[in-house]
Each structure stands twice: as structure tokens, then as C-alpha cells.
Design an enzyme around this catalytic site. Sequence first.
Site, PDB file in Angstrom:
ATOM      1  CE  LYS A  52      -3.938  -2.233   2.322  1.00 18.10           C
ATOM      2  NZ  LYS A  52      -4.916  -2.125   3.421  1.00 18.10           N
ATOM      3  CE1 TYR A  82      -9.298  -3.279   0.442  1.00 15.20           C
ATOM      4  CE2 TYR A  82      -8.375  -1.451  -0.790  1.00 15.20           C
ATOM      5  CZ  TYR A  82      -8.216  -2.529   0.056  1.00 15.20           C
ATOM      6  OH  TYR A  82      -6.957  -2.866   0.511  1.00 15.20           O
ATOM      7  NE  ARG A 139      -5.656 -12.385   5.389  1.00 12.94           N
ATOM      8  CZ  ARG A 139      -6.364 -11.241   5.421  1.00 12.94           C
ATOM      9  NH1 ARG A 139      -6.475 -10.486   4.323  1.00 12.94           N
ATOM     10  NH2 ARG A 139      -6.934 -10.843   6.517  1.00 12.94           N
ATOM     11  CB  THR A 163      -6.900  -5.870   9.971  1.00 12.41           C
ATOM     12  OG1 THR A 163      -7.368  -7.074   9.354  1.00 12.41           O
ATOM     13  CG2 THR A 163      -7.309  -4.674   9.133  1.00 12.41           C
ATOM     14  NE  ARG A 206      -2.162  -5.567   7.168  1.00 13.15           N
ATOM     15  CZ  ARG A 206      -3.280  -6.168   6.792  1.00 13.15           C
ATOM     16  NH1 ARG A 206      -3.744  -7.210   7.473  1.00 13.15           N
ATOM     17  NH2 ARG A 206      -3.944  -5.735   5.745  1.00 13.15           N
ATOM     18  CG  ASN A 242      -3.593  -2.234   6.890  1.00  9.37           C
ATOM     19  OD1 ASN A 242      -3.486  -1.883   5.717  1.00  9.37           O
ATOM     20  ND2 ASN A 242      -4.582  -2.989   7.319  1.00  9.37           N
ATOM     21  CG  HIS A 302      -5.295  -6.351  -0.342  1.00  5.60           C
ATOM     22  ND1 HIS A 302      -6.507  -6.387   0.305  1.00  5.60           N
ATOM     23  CD2 HIS A 302      -5.372  -7.261  -1.352  1.00  5.60           C
ATOM     24  CE1 HIS A 302      -7.297  -7.274  -0.313  1.00  5.60           C
ATOM     25  NE2 HIS A 302      -6.624  -7.812  -1.313  1.00  5.60           N
ATOM     26  CD  GLU A 317      -8.772  -9.441  -3.535  1.00  6.21           C
ATOM     27  OE1 GLU A 317      -7.615  -9.790  -3.223  1.00  6.21           O
ATOM     28  OE2 GLU A 317      -9.616  -9.057  -2.704  1.00  6.21           O
TER      29      GLU A 317
HETATM   30  N1  UDP Z   1      -9.816  -0.870   7.479  1.00  8.02           N
HETATM   31  C1  UDP Z   1      -9.831   0.332   8.144  1.00  8.02           C
HETATM   32  N2  UDP Z   1     -10.514   0.424   9.329  1.00  8.02           N
HETATM   33  C2  UDP Z   1     -11.130  -0.649   9.892  1.00  8.02           C
HETATM   34  C3  UDP Z   1     -11.102  -1.874   9.222  1.00  8.02           C
HETATM   35  C4  UDP Z   1     -10.425  -1.965   8.015  1.00  8.02           C
HETATM   36  O1  UDP Z   1      -9.263   1.310   7.658  1.00  8.02           O
HETATM   37  O2  UDP Z   1     -11.715  -0.505  10.963  1.00  8.02           O
HETATM   38  C5  UDP Z   1      -9.093  -0.962   6.198  1.00  8.02           C
HETATM   39  C6  UDP Z   1      -7.713  -1.568   6.384  1.00  8.02           C
HETATM   40  O3  UDP Z   1      -6.815  -0.870   5.541  1.00  8.02           O
HETATM   41  C7  UDP Z   1      -7.915  -2.992   5.885  1.00  8.02           C
HETATM   42  C8  UDP Z   1      -8.955  -2.803   4.784  1.00  8.02           C
HETATM   43  O4  UDP Z   1      -9.806  -1.774   5.282  1.00  8.02           O
HETATM   44  O5  UDP Z   1      -6.691  -3.541   5.427  1.00  8.02           O
HETATM   45  C9  UDP Z   1      -9.776  -4.008   4.457  1.00  8.02           C
HETATM   46  O6  UDP Z   1     -10.342  -4.535   5.635  1.00  8.02           O
HETATM   47  P1  UDP Z   1     -10.334  -6.107   5.936  1.00  8.02           P
HETATM   48  O7  UDP Z   1     -11.202  -6.323   7.119  1.00  8.02           O
HETATM   49  O8  UDP Z   1     -10.636  -6.838   4.675  1.00  8.02           O
HETATM   50  O9  UDP Z   1      -8.809  -6.370   6.419  1.00  8.02           O
HETATM   51  P2  UDP Z   1      -7.574  -7.117   5.743  1.00  8.02           P
HETATM   52  O10 UDP Z   1      -8.114  -8.261   4.946  1.00  8.02           O
HETATM   53  O11 UDP Z   1      -6.864  -6.102   4.877  1.00  8.02           O
HETATM   54  O12 UDP Z   1      -6.709  -7.545   6.895  1.00  8.02           O
END
Ligand code: UDP
Length: 141
Positions: free
Chosen positions: A11, A51, A87, A93, A104, A114, A117, A128
Site C-alpha cells: 500500500k 474494495y 495472510r 489488520t 504489519r 497498514n 493487502h 482480485e
Molecule cells: N480498514 C480500516 N478500518 C477498519 C477496518 C479496516 O481502515 O476498521 C481498512 C484496512 O486498511 C484494511 C482494509 O480496510 O486492510 C480491508 O479490511 P479487511 O477487514 O478486509 O482487512 P484485511 O483483509 O486487509 O486484513
Amino acid sequence: MAIERTLSIIKPDAVAKNVIGKIYDRFESAGLKIVASRMAHLSQNEAEQFYGVHKDRPFFKDLVNFMISGPVMIQVLQGEGAIAKNRDLMGATDPKKAEKGTIRADFADSIDANAVHGSDAPETAAVEVAFFFPGMNVFNR
Ligand code: UDP
């Protein structure tokens, strides 16, 4: 375990920190192969589409604005259990909750900025990968 492909994005925050190589090293050291990659500055439309599953979440607008704030590095990772492996390498996250030694934990500042992705399931990985690398732009190696 099956050989899988997964979509990964470094990112804008991590690209700005100049840690693309350090993050690529995590992938390669874990046995994942980079089989496609390109840098891009996403348009608002692309980020909103990518997204789309989050469009009703309160953080959607900020997420889109963050993702278009600078260039990103997009790659396809291939290997045994690549989706779950990536992952695991990424960590939780929220970087405050991410396990020590994860991408992260080491490179991200906050839940919105963070660092990376990664696709979360085979179905989303397929969608994707095709979103960013249509057709023959992914290599077998
Ligand atoms: N995100 C955020 N605030 C939140 C939850 C998610 O800004 O409270 C953002 C964060 O950048 C995250 C993305 O939205 O990576 C997608 O969320 P997801 O739950 O899919 O998390 P990921 O799969 O990226 O761990």
C-alpha cells in the site's frame, strides 16, 4: 497442500517508506514466488471497485482516499497454500494486534495505513488477480 495464487498489494504507506524490497524478501523467504508485478497509482474508480465489498462500511471513503494517495506495488504470489501463507506473513489488520515479525507489525503504522493487502480466500484471490492482471500477464515459473 495445493499450489495457489494470491493477490498482494504493497500500500502507499509502505511504498513511501521504501520497503518494497524488504517486503518482497518476506514473500520469497517464505517460499512464495512473485509471478506478476506492477506499480500503479490507482484511480478513485479502481480503488472503489477493488474494495467494493466494503462500500457500506464507515471506513470506506477513508480507505479509498488512502489507497489513491500514492503509488502501490501490486503482485501475484504463487506457492503451496499461498493465500493463507501470505495472510500469516501480513499479520492482523490492526498492526497493534499483529504478531511480532509480521509485515504489519514491522512496517505498518495504523489500521488504516497498514502496509499490505492480501486476498483472504480462493474465490476472492481469483477475482482480485483477474482485476489487476487480466489475461496472460501472470507467469508460471
Ligand atoms: N480498514 C480500516 N478500518 C477498519 C477496518 C479496516 O481502515 O476498521 C481498512 C484496512 O486498511 C484494511 C482494509 O480496510 O486492510 C480491508 O479490511 P479487511 O477487514 O478486509 O482487512 P484485511 O483483509 O486487509 O486484513
